[in-house]
Design an enzyme around this catalytic site. Structure first.
Site, PDB file in Angstrom:
ATOM      1  N   HIS A   1      36.896  45.752  37.405  1.00  0.00           N
ATOM      2  CA  HIS A   1      37.913  44.923  37.452  1.00  0.00           C
ATOM      3  C   HIS A   1      39.095  45.377  36.601  1.00  0.00           C
ATOM      4  O   HIS A   1      39.124  44.677  35.458  1.00  0.00           O
ATOM      5  CB  HIS A   1      37.361  43.430  37.161  1.00  0.00           C
ATOM      6  CG  HIS A   1      36.471  42.776  38.209  1.00  0.00           C
ATOM      7  ND1 HIS A   1      37.015  42.199  39.254  1.00  0.00           N
ATOM      8  CD2 HIS A   1      35.245  42.660  38.387  1.00  0.00           C
ATOM      9  CE1 HIS A   1      36.088  41.696  40.021  1.00  0.00           C
ATOM     10  NE2 HIS A   1      34.794  42.114  39.492  1.00  0.00           N
TER      11      HIS A   1
ATOM     12  N   CYS B   1      35.972  45.653  43.408  1.00  0.00           N
ATOM     13  CA  CYS B   1      34.669  45.067  43.246  1.00  0.00           C
ATOM     14  C   CYS B   1      34.272  44.868  44.715  1.00  0.00           C
ATOM     15  O   CYS B   1      33.887  45.559  45.624  1.00  0.00           O
ATOM     16  CB  CYS B   1      34.302  43.660  42.574  1.00  0.00           C
ATOM     17  SG  CYS B   1      32.973  43.695  41.840  1.00  0.00           S
TER      18      CYS B   1
ATOM     19  N   THR C   1      52.703   9.721  26.172  1.00  0.00           N
ATOM     20  CA  THR C   1      52.407  10.209  24.753  1.00  0.00           C
ATOM     21  C   THR C   1      51.830   9.200  23.588  1.00  0.00           C
ATOM     22  O   THR C   1      50.653   9.488  22.938  1.00  0.00           O
ATOM     23  CB  THR C   1      53.524  10.858  24.200  1.00  0.00           C
ATOM     24  OG1 THR C   1      53.935  12.264  25.148  1.00  0.00           O
ATOM     25  CG2 THR C   1      53.483  11.524  22.770  1.00  0.00           C
TER      26      THR C   1
ATOM     27  N   GLU D   1      41.994  44.577  36.572  1.00  0.00           N
ATOM     28  CA  GLU D   1      42.930  43.458  36.332  1.00  0.00           C
ATOM     29  C   GLU D   1      42.654  42.553  34.929  1.00  0.00           C
ATOM     30  O   GLU D   1      43.536  42.093  34.471  1.00  0.00           O
ATOM     31  CB  GLU D   1      42.838  42.381  37.412  1.00  0.00           C
ATOM     32  CG  GLU D   1      41.769  41.250  37.737  1.00  0.00           C
ATOM     33  CD  GLU D   1      40.763  42.050  38.403  1.00  0.00           C
ATOM     34  OE1 GLU D   1      40.410  43.419  38.576  1.00  0.00           O
ATOM     35  OE2 GLU D   1      39.891  41.232  39.009  1.00  0.00           O
TER      36      GLU D   1
ATOM     37  N   GLN E   1      33.417  47.446  47.893  1.00  0.00           N
ATOM     38  CA  GLN E   1      32.046  47.465  48.761  1.00  0.00           C
ATOM     39  C   GLN E   1      32.398  47.142  50.131  1.00  0.00           C
ATOM     40  O   GLN E   1      31.868  47.862  51.193  1.00  0.00           O
ATOM     41  CB  GLN E   1      31.193  46.231  48.249  1.00  0.00           C
ATOM     42  CG  GLN E   1      30.707  46.414  46.650  1.00  0.00           C
ATOM     43  CD  GLN E   1      29.795  45.148  46.323  1.00  0.00           C
ATOM     44  OE1 GLN E   1      29.805  44.261  46.891  1.00  0.00           O
ATOM     45  NE2 GLN E   1      29.344  45.395  45.034  1.00  0.00           N
TER      46      GLN E   1
ATOM     47  N   GLY F   1      46.143  26.121  27.165  1.00  0.00           N
ATOM     48  CA  GLY F   1      45.644  27.702  26.780  1.00  0.00           C
ATOM     49  C   GLY F   1      47.007  28.532  26.550  1.00  0.00           C
ATOM     50  O   GLY F   1      46.994  29.290  25.733  1.00  0.00           O
TER      51      GLY F   1
HETATM   52  N1  GLN Z   1      29.642  39.937  45.450  1.00  0.00           N
HETATM   53  C1  GLN Z   1      29.760  41.266  44.975  1.00  0.00           C
HETATM   54  C2  GLN Z   1      28.484  41.523  44.035  1.00  0.00           C
HETATM   55  O1  GLN Z   1      27.865  40.695  43.519  1.00  0.00           O
HETATM   56  C3  GLN Z   1      30.967  41.683  44.509  1.00  0.00           C
HETATM   57  C4  GLN Z   1      31.376  40.738  43.298  1.00  0.00           C
HETATM   58  C5  GLN Z   1      32.663  40.882  42.759  1.00  0.00           C
HETATM   59  O2  GLN Z   1      33.587  41.026  43.477  1.00  0.00           O
HETATM   60  N2  GLN Z   1      32.957  40.326  41.512  1.00  0.00           N
HETATM   61  O3  GLN Z   1      28.327  42.714  43.760  1.00  0.00           O
END
Ligand code: GLN
Length: 527
Positions: free
Chosen positions: A499, A364, A176, A501, A368, A4
């Site tokens: 996200h 994410c 190789t 990142e 939560q 990659g």
């Molecule tokens: N498990 C959580 C959800 O489904 C968070 C998902 C995550 O962190 N990508 O909402």
């Protein structure tokens, strides 16, 4: 092995000569996409803007080339077979016996060229290893392709390992030779060999490989181990990889490679002026690839801020050792995740960051859990939870959204929906509150970020949280879905449902990580 990164580096070299390049990945496994795979097995799932859950190599492609990948750039055996079988059920094969050759290989060839915008080069990476049963149809498809196209239109590049035997102080070329033999057995003669090695390959060894593999020794490129993956474009350029590719494709007109940006990065990473300790509390820490984009994003802002980042991997499941591991941290990050296992460790670390004024970034799942932690310990809702954890008698602050809107289309979700591909995926707009940390970070109030989640924070808790010091500073444009949370009184506390990142690049570090890093540096100075 690094297929990659090698593909991505070749792409950057061709770009540096002014060419337009696209990368695609063929993945021989039978999953439709890696979305349902355990990150400990396969590494992270990379999400594209258009909402595809793809192989992490697509992340490398984007980070190196700056070109956004799409759902058509990851072609898995599962999705190929799914289409072939769908076509068979529709009677599209007109009574013919459906076979790997030609039906599966035709589908692969179709997908390789499907939806290609104007480009000069297409680099197609074939996952797996020569000799795997699963990759055979893919290798057969690319063999057919090269046969069907003009002579100079395709080349085969094979990445092999040239191991170094310490006891004998010797590089071994046999593996190789054998893998090339295996390839030739299925009709593919590589034009170029890239030999991964930890010691330089001598001229003599190159000639030996050339002789046994039927390849000109000029087309044998050594790929020495590098300290940082971002040195690879420069290292491979020095080995003339791109020149040999162009030569073999009969391209004679091209400009000198302009790799100034990569030279700058390479220099910056070698001489960091500062140092910080960042703790990542996660469940998949056995395999570093499980958090690939995250560690890269931190690294990008480290390069940009001349700071070396030491990542302290803290297992969310061993809460006993945790308190002591928190001591030296200048920043605490709780990344994305799924399921009940390890949540206590994560919640405890969020609490620690909150109470000790340590910069905290929750991504994410991390966001939560930050809301759940706050609800439990500040709002005193002791049974605060997420419906993801299936707790009876819980008050679910985080729950399943049964519908939301994308591209004017209502997407309904329920607990009965298939697990794979059924999340809120891809890029969505988010509107930021002017009076907030997140607004300061972006400097604008409308942003687009990538998502991958099934559950959402319930917006009805906003007033209560607000009254008690936590604000929702970003929401979906319809104001239904909370996207960002903050504690204004804290030195730096941010939770994001998306996200960041996934869109950070070495040449374009993400502002959230830059800000988090600067806050962590400041925290270090103050202790
Ligand atoms: N498990 C959580 C959800 O489904 C968070 C998902 C995550 O962190 N990508 O909402």
């Amino acid at each position: 092995m690094g297929k990659g990164l090698t593909s991505a580096s070749l792409a950057t070299n061709l770009q540096a000569r002014g060419f337009k390049v696209k990368l695609r990945k063929l993945d021989p496994y039978l999953n439709i996409d890696p979305g349902t795979m355990n990150p400990n097995q396969h590494g992270e799932v990379f999400v594209t803007n258009d909402g595809a859950e793809t192989d992490l190599d697509l992340g490398h492609y984007e980070r190196f080339t700056g070109v956004n990948a799409t759902k058509n750039d990851n072609i898995t055996a599962g999705s190929v077979y799914q289409n072939v079988i769908k076509n068979e059920r529709k009677g599209k094969y007109l009574g013919n016996t459906v076979q790997v050759i030609p039906h599966v290989t035709d589908e692969i060839k179709f997908r390789i060229f499907n939806d290609l915008k104007k480009i000069d080069f297409l680099i197609v990476e074939v996952g797996g290893t020569v000799g795997d049963i699963e990759s055979l149809p893919f290798l057969e498809a690319i063999r057919q392709l090269s046969n069907e196209m003009l002579k100079n239109q395709t080349i085969f590049i094979h990445l092999t390992l040239v191991p170094y035997l310490k006891a004998a102080d010797e590089l071994k070329t046999k593996p190789t030779q054998h893998s090339v033999k295996e390839l030739r057995g299925i009709g593919i003669q590589p034009d170029l060999l890239i030999c991964r090695c930890e010691k330089r390959i001598s001229k003599k060894d190159k000639e030996k490989i050339a002789l046994f593999c039927n390849i000109s020794s000029k087309n044998i490129i050594q790929a020495l181990d590098v300290k940082s993956i971002y040195d690879l474009p420069l290292v491979l350029n020095k080995e003339h990889l791109d020149e040999r590719v162009l030569f073999n494709l009969g391209v004679t007109k091209y400009k000198k490679a302009d790799l100034k940006n990569w030279e700058k990065i390479s220099l910056l990473q070698k001489n960091p002026k500062n140092f910080v300790n960042i703790g990542i509390i996660g469940k998949y820490i056995q395999l570093k690839d499980a958090y690939k984009s995250l560690t890269e994003a931190l690294h990008h802002s480290g390069i940009y801020n001349s700071t070396e980042i030491k990542i302290n991997w803290i297992s969310a499941e061993s809460s006993k050792t945790m308190k002591s591991s928190f001591k030296n941290l200048n920043g605490i990050l709780v990344p994305g995740g799924f399921g009940k296992r390890g949540i206590l460790g994560k919640i405890n670390s969020i609490k620690f960051a909150r109470e000790h004024n340590i910069p905290f970034l929750g991504i994410c799942f991390g966001m939560q859990l930050a809301v759940i932690e706050y609800a439990k310990n500040v709002l005193n809702i002791k049974n605060a939870s997420s419906s993801e954890f299936n707790n009876k008698n819980a008050e679910n602050i985080i729950g399943l959204m049964t519908e939301w809107i994308k591209d004017g289309r209502n997407v309904k979700r329920s607990i009965h929906t298939d697990y794979g591909g059924s999340m809120r995926l891809g890029s969505y707009k988010c509107v930021l509150d002017k009076n907030s940390l997140i607004y300061k970070i972006y400097g604008k109030n409308s942003i687009d970020e990538r998502h991958r989640h099934r559950y959402e924070m319930n917006v009805k808790y906003e007033a209560l949280l607000n009254k008690n010091g936590m604000i929702i500073s970003g929401k979906s444009p319809d104001k239904i879905l909370p996207e960002v949370i903050e504690i204004p009184k804290h030195s730096w506390y941010l939770g994001v449902q998306f996200h960041p990142e996934l869109s950070s690049q070495p040449l374009k570090p993400h502002p959230i990580f830059n800000s988090f890093l600067r806050a962590s540096l400041k925290h270090k100075k103050n202790i």
